[in-house]
Design a protein around this motif. Structure first.
Motif, PDB file in Angstrom:
ATOM      1  N   VAL A  27      10.682  -8.708  -9.127  1.00 19.42           N
ATOM      2  CA  VAL A  27      10.608  -7.872  -7.931  1.00 19.42           C
ATOM      3  C   VAL A  27       9.288  -7.125  -7.978  1.00 19.42           C
ATOM      4  CG1 VAL A  27      11.630  -5.968  -6.640  1.00 19.42           C
ATOM      5  CG2 VAL A  27      13.108  -7.592  -7.839  1.00 19.42           C
ATOM      6  N   SER A  28       8.554  -7.142  -6.875  1.00 20.54           N
ATOM      7  CA  SER A  28       7.295  -6.406  -6.795  1.00 20.54           C
ATOM      8  C   SER A  28       7.218  -5.684  -5.462  1.00 20.54           C
ATOM      9  CB  SER A  28       6.093  -7.354  -6.951  1.00 20.54           C
ATOM     10  OG  SER A  28       6.104  -8.344  -5.929  1.00 20.54           O
ATOM     11  N   ALA A  29       6.518  -4.557  -5.456  1.00 22.44           N
ATOM     12  CA  ALA A  29       6.433  -3.758  -4.233  1.00 22.44           C
ATOM     13  C   ALA A  29       5.108  -3.014  -4.201  1.00 22.44           C
ATOM     14  CB  ALA A  29       7.593  -2.778  -4.144  1.00 22.44           C
ATOM     15  N   ARG A  30       4.667  -2.709  -2.973  1.00 21.26           N
ATOM     16  CA  ARG A  30       3.445  -1.927  -2.762  1.00 21.26           C
ATOM     17  C   ARG A  30       3.654  -1.001  -1.569  1.00 21.26           C
ATOM     18  NH1 ARG A  30      -1.095  -1.902   0.441  1.00 21.26           N
ATOM     19  NH2 ARG A  30      -3.085  -1.351  -0.562  1.00 21.26           N
ATOM     20  N   TRP A  31       3.285   0.275  -1.764  1.00 23.14           N
ATOM     21  CA  TRP A  31       3.411   1.270  -0.689  1.00 23.14           C
ATOM     22  C   TRP A  31       2.047   1.895  -0.448  1.00 23.14           C
ATOM     23  CZ3 TRP A  31       5.015   6.953  -1.496  1.00 23.14           C
ATOM     24  CH2 TRP A  31       5.019   7.618  -0.258  1.00 23.14           C
ATOM     25  N   ALA A  32       1.523   1.685   0.735  1.00 25.28           N
ATOM     26  CA  ALA A  32       0.249   2.278   1.118  1.00 25.28           C
ATOM     27  C   ALA A  32       0.511   3.667   1.688  1.00 25.28           C
ATOM     28  CB  ALA A  32      -0.464   1.403   2.133  1.00 25.28           C
ATOM     29  N   ILE A  33       0.207   4.686   0.904  1.00 23.97           N
ATOM     30  CA  ILE A  33       0.424   6.055   1.364  1.00 23.97           C
ATOM     31  C   ILE A  33      -0.475   6.335   2.555  1.00 23.97           C
ATOM     32  CG2 ILE A  33       0.283   8.482   0.687  1.00 23.97           C
ATOM     33  CD1 ILE A  33       0.875   7.593  -2.162  1.00 23.97           C
ATOM     34  N   ASN A  34      -1.708   5.904   2.483  1.00 24.40           N
ATOM     35  CA  ASN A  34      -2.647   5.957   3.608  1.00 24.40           C
ATOM     36  C   ASN A  34      -3.670   4.849   3.390  1.00 24.40           C
ATOM     37  OD1 ASN A  34      -4.615   6.996   1.748  1.00 24.40           O
ATOM     38  ND2 ASN A  34      -3.726   9.049   2.032  1.00 24.40           N
ATOM     39  N   ASP A  35      -4.745   4.869   4.162  1.00 23.16           N
ATOM     40  CA  ASP A  35      -5.721   3.792   4.057  1.00 23.16           C
ATOM     41  C   ASP A  35      -6.449   3.774   2.717  1.00 23.16           C
ATOM     42  OD1 ASP A  35      -5.080   2.971   6.577  1.00 23.16           O
ATOM     43  OD2 ASP A  35      -6.757   4.007   7.565  1.00 23.16           O
ATOM     44  N   ALA A  36      -6.416   4.878   1.985  1.00 20.75           N
ATOM     45  CA  ALA A  36      -7.197   4.991   0.760  1.00 20.75           C
ATOM     46  C   ALA A  36      -6.358   4.948  -0.508  1.00 20.75           C
ATOM     47  CB  ALA A  36      -8.026   6.274   0.777  1.00 20.75           C
TER      48      ALA A  36
ATOM     49  N   VAL B  14      -7.272  -8.506  -3.029  1.00 26.73           N
ATOM     50  CA  VAL B  14      -7.103  -7.862  -4.324  1.00 26.73           C
ATOM     51  C   VAL B  14      -6.473  -6.488  -4.174  1.00 26.73           C
ATOM     52  CG1 VAL B  14      -8.352  -6.890  -6.286  1.00 26.73           C
ATOM     53  CG2 VAL B  14      -8.991  -9.133  -5.411  1.00 26.73           C
ATOM     54  N   ALA B  15      -6.981  -5.699  -3.241  1.00 23.60           N
ATOM     55  CA  ALA B  15      -6.485  -4.340  -3.066  1.00 23.60           C
ATOM     56  C   ALA B  15      -5.075  -4.311  -2.501  1.00 23.60           C
ATOM     57  CB  ALA B  15      -7.425  -3.552  -2.166  1.00 23.60           C
ATOM     58  N   GLU B  16      -4.674  -5.344  -1.747  1.00 33.17           N
ATOM     59  CA  GLU B  16      -3.348  -5.379  -1.137  1.00 33.17           C
ATOM     60  C   GLU B  16      -2.280  -5.958  -2.060  1.00 33.17           C
ATOM     61  OE1 GLU B  16      -4.817  -6.086   3.482  1.00 33.17           O
ATOM     62  OE2 GLU B  16      -4.283  -7.779   2.199  1.00 33.17           O
ATOM     63  N   SER B  17      -2.670  -6.470  -3.214  1.00 38.45           N
ATOM     64  CA  SER B  17      -1.718  -7.110  -4.116  1.00 38.45           C
ATOM     65  C   SER B  17      -0.772  -6.080  -4.734  1.00 38.45           C
ATOM     66  CB  SER B  17      -2.471  -7.852  -5.226  1.00 38.45           C
ATOM     67  OG  SER B  17      -1.570  -8.361  -6.181  1.00 38.45           O
ATOM     68  N   ALA B  18       0.485  -6.492  -4.917  1.00 31.51           N
ATOM     69  CA  ALA B  18       1.475  -5.616  -5.550  1.00 31.51           C
ATOM     70  C   ALA B  18       1.376  -5.641  -7.067  1.00 31.51           C
ATOM     71  CB  ALA B  18       2.887  -6.022  -5.108  1.00 31.51           C
ATOM     72  N   VAL B  19       0.568  -6.547  -7.603  1.00 30.67           N
ATOM     73  CA  VAL B  19       0.346  -6.646  -9.049  1.00 30.67           C
ATOM     74  C   VAL B  19      -1.156  -6.750  -9.294  1.00 30.67           C
ATOM     75  CG1 VAL B  19       2.588  -7.655  -9.623  1.00 30.67           C
ATOM     76  CG2 VAL B  19       0.705  -9.138  -8.911  1.00 30.67           C
ATOM     77  N   PRO B  20      -1.635  -6.351 -10.480  1.00 30.82           N
ATOM     78  CA  PRO B  20      -3.083  -6.371 -10.725  1.00 30.82           C
ATOM     79  C   PRO B  20      -3.637  -7.783 -10.870  1.00 30.82           C
ATOM     80  CG  PRO B  20      -1.912  -5.653 -12.689  1.00 30.82           C
ATOM     81  CD  PRO B  20      -0.895  -5.725 -11.596  1.00 30.82           C
TER      82      PRO B  20
ATOM     83  N   ALA C 174      -2.707   3.622  -2.472  1.00 32.68           N
ATOM     84  CA  ALA C 174      -1.509   2.786  -2.470  1.00 32.68           C
ATOM     85  C   ALA C 174      -0.896   2.790  -3.859  1.00 32.68           C
ATOM     86  CB  ALA C 174      -1.836   1.362  -2.031  1.00 32.68           C
ATOM     87  N   LEU C 175       0.437   2.788  -3.899  1.00 33.87           N
ATOM     88  CA  LEU C 175       1.175   2.660  -5.153  1.00 33.87           C
ATOM     89  C   LEU C 175       1.744   1.249  -5.248  1.00 33.87           C
ATOM     90  CD1 LEU C 175       3.185   6.030  -5.116  1.00 33.87           C
ATOM     91  CD2 LEU C 175       0.939   5.567  -6.133  1.00 33.87           C
ATOM     92  N   ARG C 176       1.845   0.741  -6.459  1.00 32.28           N
ATOM     93  CA  ARG C 176       2.383  -0.604  -6.632  1.00 32.28           C
ATOM     94  C   ARG C 176       3.109  -0.706  -7.960  1.00 32.28           C
ATOM     95  NH1 ARG C 176      -3.270  -4.031  -7.356  1.00 32.28           N
ATOM     96  NH2 ARG C 176      -3.951  -3.186  -9.381  1.00 32.28           N
ATOM     97  N   GLY C 177       4.013  -1.674  -8.049  1.00 26.37           N
ATOM     98  CA  GLY C 177       4.758  -1.856  -9.282  1.00 26.37           C
ATOM     99  C   GLY C 177       5.539  -3.154  -9.263  1.00 26.37           C
ATOM    100  N   ALA C 178       6.013  -3.559 -10.426  1.00 28.15           N
ATOM    101  CA  ALA C 178       6.767  -4.805 -10.547  1.00 28.15           C
ATOM    102  C   ALA C 178       7.673  -4.727 -11.759  1.00 28.15           C
ATOM    103  CB  ALA C 178       5.828  -6.003 -10.666  1.00 28.15           C
ATOM    104  N   ALA C 179       8.764  -5.477 -11.710  1.00 26.64           N
ATOM    105  CA  ALA C 179       9.669  -5.651 -12.839  1.00 26.64           C
ATOM    106  C   ALA C 179      10.056  -7.119 -12.888  1.00 26.64           C
ATOM    107  CB  ALA C 179      10.902  -4.773 -12.696  1.00 26.64           C
TER     108      ALA C 179
END
Length: 876
Positions: free
Chosen positions: A566-575, A65-71, A577-582
């Motif tokens: 298109v969907s993407a997820r960027w983990a800034i650190n272990d705690a 769930v936490a690693e998903s690029a979409v909710p 992460a940013l995510r988004g999709a179009a």
């Protein structure tokens, strides 16, 4: 009644036995393997919220769930077992703040198949999957539904009992490029239970604080080994009593004073009376080391009934209504007889200029009161039978490619009956019970899905998934009995008085309340579609994931559409992460919208002669002559973006903004008055009933909306000396705006106002679950934002009412004995709160509207009031 119930029990048992035998036959000589879904089910209950593996919204099998690029929300058996109601729609409403449904009491078939909404979008923009496979639609087109759902046709979620579910995944993002038509608002994936041993029995009884609405529910689940595989069987029986929240009608007291025995209240509004039986089977049998054959399906039967409006036997005059608070009461108002007088004797040798007989005003007459001396309330009854079956073969090749081939078939059929009414136009020859006909939706799907990881130098392999689908959908409207739709000999009469003067008399045609489906209303149409998709997903570097998907769909009735995501997820650190999709998306017109045609005869706008109002298909001669164009898919453009916080210590938080623009939305346009010249034109084109048509409407692509908002979900789990605590807060803000009406007459200003105003902007759920040893408790605080109702196309201030924000609290406490037996008591809305009353057009003598109603159907807080229950569970 007992014999009918026993008959249905035998039919259900026979169907379930047949399914089980089919599974047994397929399992011969099988070897074991564990499915990915079964493993996910076992792990999910024990995992922290963010660590749960998901199977929706991604083609990979290692995403959490936490690693998903979409909710994606995942709800497990623990979440489902503490819900106050066994109804799947109510469970989803409690768990997902952006999920909502209206009551629709008395709204024809919509009272039985309640249309859900997600993120302020209608039911046919929500894709529902069972074990990852598309669920078939209900046969009901929501013609009488609320403003948001009017004209939509989606699945009937009530057909799946909650006891059969191991998990629910809700993807809150557009996914048409991954899953096809309907996935504009999101995807609800219902994962069936996979346990291969054990028995579970549940029983629940409850009723409202007011003493009505009794609810008896008995359910069970059993798992068995099939060789090295499993078969899991679930069943549910539900006996639901009606609750009523209507008051008296303004004409009732005057009628009673004249000796008419009027029921109190004359018309009941609330929950339909219902009995249902539902069964689900899920099985998988290994073939070799990596492959398996699987099968799952459902069978359901439900019978339900609601009241229609009370019909008066005589006319009465009463004080008028108050249009809005602070305005004066209107002058006296006369309520005429609901069913007019029918004149039976013709005057020999006297005819109209058109050659029709002239009836005598002094001869014999027929009154509905001769059959129903105290008036009558038509009872609208539904019999809904639903079944589906999916069989497939999945596994992995020697070189590592995973595959899944499946075939599915499903059918939903709804039959309507109506006793306690008349066809007035038939006069004394009218029966009092009618079979109105049936609606049926059929679907057949064939799917092939493959996936293969390829090393291309990224941090993780590039997962390539592809697939193809063939789908056939059919929609049928079946004929009612002739009396239910007949235009009888007394529909239009010229009547002559003793002094030689004449007047016109009309009688309503068809079964009064809901005319049956006649020859001009029957339909039997089908369409085919072919689809193919490709999906790429990888971790380019350890902290950055990227997904790209594309889909091609071709429909036999309106052509081709191509969509992408298109969907993407960027983990800034272990705690953090940013995510988004179009994504782009589409919703194909449903078979019901394509093939529904109906002719109802009434007296619109004060007409003194019957007027035939036809709903025709957009591709028909009548439709195209009057301006219709072929339906095209609704098209969407969606953006979402947010962040995920996983700081540890059992805490997870997500925030996601979304913006969904949908153009070419489908609606039933306002009725067109057909002129004599147009009637002649239609007749010349071969329309046989052209000269009978007074009004015509049709489905059209008519308007554009933008829905935007955000979801915030916070969860925390902790084990302390005082027990285990699970806390969750989910907040949704949602706003829909009608940007443009692109087809004249598609929607009026009243519906525009209600689309924008009848969904609460704010919705929140705060839940807390606690367990310690043999004791447990769950509390749930629900918050509903205010809504605004537009009651008239004039949009005058007196016709607009804003309703306050509201809240309710649910609570359940339980105790478990010997680790097998649990007894719980609980309540929904334990403080017995009711929505704000509707204050427009209220009669002072009753405090209610003309039909006795006092609450708005769109209220997100149910007007059931408080509800208590007790339930027990046994596991072996």
């Amino acid at each position: 009644m007992t014999s009918n119930i026993n008959s249905w029990k035998l039919r259900c048992a026979a169907s379930l036995s047949a399914l089980a035998l089919a599974g047994l036959a397929a399992s011969a000589d099988a070897q074991t393997t564990q499915t990915a879904m079964a493993a996910a089910d076992v792990a999910a209950d024990a995992a922290a919220p963010g660590d749960t593996i998901i199977v929706t919204g991604t083609r990979r099998t290692d995403r959490t769930v936490a690693e998903s690029a979409v909710p994606v929300d995942v709800f497990t058996t623990k979440d489902l077992s503490t819900q106050a109601s066994p109804s799947l729609q109510t469970i989803l409403k409690n768990l997902v703040p952006s999920f909502n449904q209206q009551r629709n009491a008395g709204a024809d078939g919509s009272a039985f198949v309640r249309p859900p909404t997600l993120r302020g979008l209608p039911p046919d923009q929500i894709l529902v999957l069972i074990n990852g496979k598309r669920m078939h639609r209900s046969a009901l087109v929501q013609v009488a539904g609320d403003s948001l759902s009017a004209g939509s046709q989606g699945p009937d979620l009530s057909q799946i009992p909650s006891v059969s579910l191991g998990r629910i995944e809700v993807l809150r993002d557009g996914a048409a490029a991954q899953y096809g038509s309907d996935a504009i608002a999101g995807v609800i994936n219902l994962g069936l239970r996979t346990n291969d041993s054990g028995y579970e029995l549940n029983a629940r009884y409850g009723q409202t604080y007011a003493g009505d609405g009794k609810d008896i529910q008995v359910s069970g689940n059993a798992g068995f080994q099939l060789g090295e595989g499993f078969v899991n069987i679930s069943g549910e029986f539900n006996d639901q009593g009606q609750f009523n929240r209507a008051l008296d009608r303004p004409d009732s007291a005057a009628l009673r004073a004249l000796g008419v025995d009027v029921p109190f209240p004359p018309t009941r509004y609330g929950q339909p009376e219902s009995q249902s039986y539902r069964f689900v089977i899920n099985s998988a049998v290994p073939v070799g080391d990596k492959d398996e054959v699987y099968f799952f399906g459902n069978y359901g039967y439900a019978k339900q009934e609601v009241d229609f409006n009370y019909r008066r036997p005589i006319a009465v005059t009463v004080p008028g209504a108050i249009a809005a608070p602070g305005l004066p009461q209107a002058g006296p108002q006369t309520f005429g007889k609901s069913i007019g007088t029918v004149y039976l004797d013709t005057i020999p040798g006297v005819f109209t200029a058109g050659g029709r007989p002239v009836y005598s005003a002094t001869g014999r007459t027929f009154e509905a009161s001769s059959v129903f001396p105290d008036g009558f309330v038509p009872l609208f009854k539904s019999r809904n039978e639903d079944w589906s079956g999916v069989i497939g073969y999945r596994g992995e090749t020697s070189f590592g490619m995973k595959f899944d081939f499946s075939a599915a078939s499903g059918r939903d059929r709804i039959r309507y009956n109506m006793p306690e009414t008349l066809n007035p136009s038939l006069g004394p020859q009218s029966p009092t019970t009618f079979y109105l006909g049936y609606l049926e939706q059929r679907e057949t799907n064939f799917n092939l899905d493959v996936s293969y990881p390829v090393e291309v130098g990224f941090f993780s392999p590039l997962n390539i998934a592809a697939g193809a689908e063939f789908r056939r959908e059919s929609y049928i409207v079946g004929l009612g009995d002739p009396a239910s739709y007949a235009i009888g000999p007394y529909a239009t009469q010229t009547v002559q008085r003793a002094d030689g003067t004449r007047f016109q008399s009309t009688a309503a045609v068809g079964a009064n309340g809901f005319p049956g489906y006649g020859p001009d209303s029957t339909a039997d149409g089908s369409r085919n579609s072919y689809s193919a998709y490709i999906d790429f997903e990888t971790d380019i570097v350890e902290s950055f994931s990227l997904g790209i998907a594309g889909r091609y769909d071709h429909f036999s009735d309106f052509g081709t559409t191509v969509n992408g995501k298109v969907s993407a997820r960027w983990a800034i650190n272990d705690a953090i992460a940013l995510r988004g999709a179009a994504s782009t998306g589409f919703r194909a017109p449903t078979p019901g919208q394509l093939f529904t045609s109906n002719v109802q005869t009434g007296f619109p706008n004060g007409s003194v002669v019957p007027v035939a109002t036809a709903t025709v298909t957009a591709s028909s001669i009548t439709g195209t002559t009057l301006g219709s164009v072929p339906l095209t898919p609704e098209k969407s453009l969606s953006f979402s973006g947010g962040f995920v916080l996983t700081p540890g210590s059992g805490f997870t938080a997500t925030f996601d903004y979304y913006n969904i623009r949908v153009k070419d939305r489908i609606s039933i346009r306002s009725s067109i008055n057909v002129t004599p010249a147009q009637q002649q034109q239609l007749f010349d084109l071969g329309v046989a009933n052209a000269f009978d048509l007074g009004q015509v409407n049709y489905f059209t692509n008519g308007f554009t909306t933008r829905t935007q908002g955000f979801d915030a979900v916070l969860s925390h789990r902790a084990d302390t000396g005082a027990g285990s605590f699970a806390t969750a807060l989910a907040v949704n803000y949602n706003k829909t705006k009608v940007l443009e009406v692109t087809a004249a007459g598609a929607i009026d200003v009243q519906r525009i106002g209600n689309i924008e105003g009848l969904t609460p902007r704010w919705r929140a759920v705060l839940s807390e679950s606690w367990s310690s040893g043999m004791f447990d408790a769950t509390g749930r605080l629900n918050y509903f934002g205010g809504i605004t109702s537009f009651n008239n196309v004039s949009l005058a201030p007196a016709t607009i009412q804003s309703f306050r924000a509201d809240w309710s609290l649910d609570l359940e406490v339980g105790i478990t004995f010997a680790e097998r037996f649990r007894l719980a008591v609980g309540g929904e809305n334990i403080f017995d709160r009711y929505p704000e009353k509707d204050l427009r057009n209220i009669y002072a003598q009753t405090g209610a509207a003309v039909n006795g109603r006092i609450y708005n159907d769109a209220s997100p807080l149910s007007y059931m009031g408080g509800f208590w229950y007790v339930r027990g569970t046994a596991k072996f």
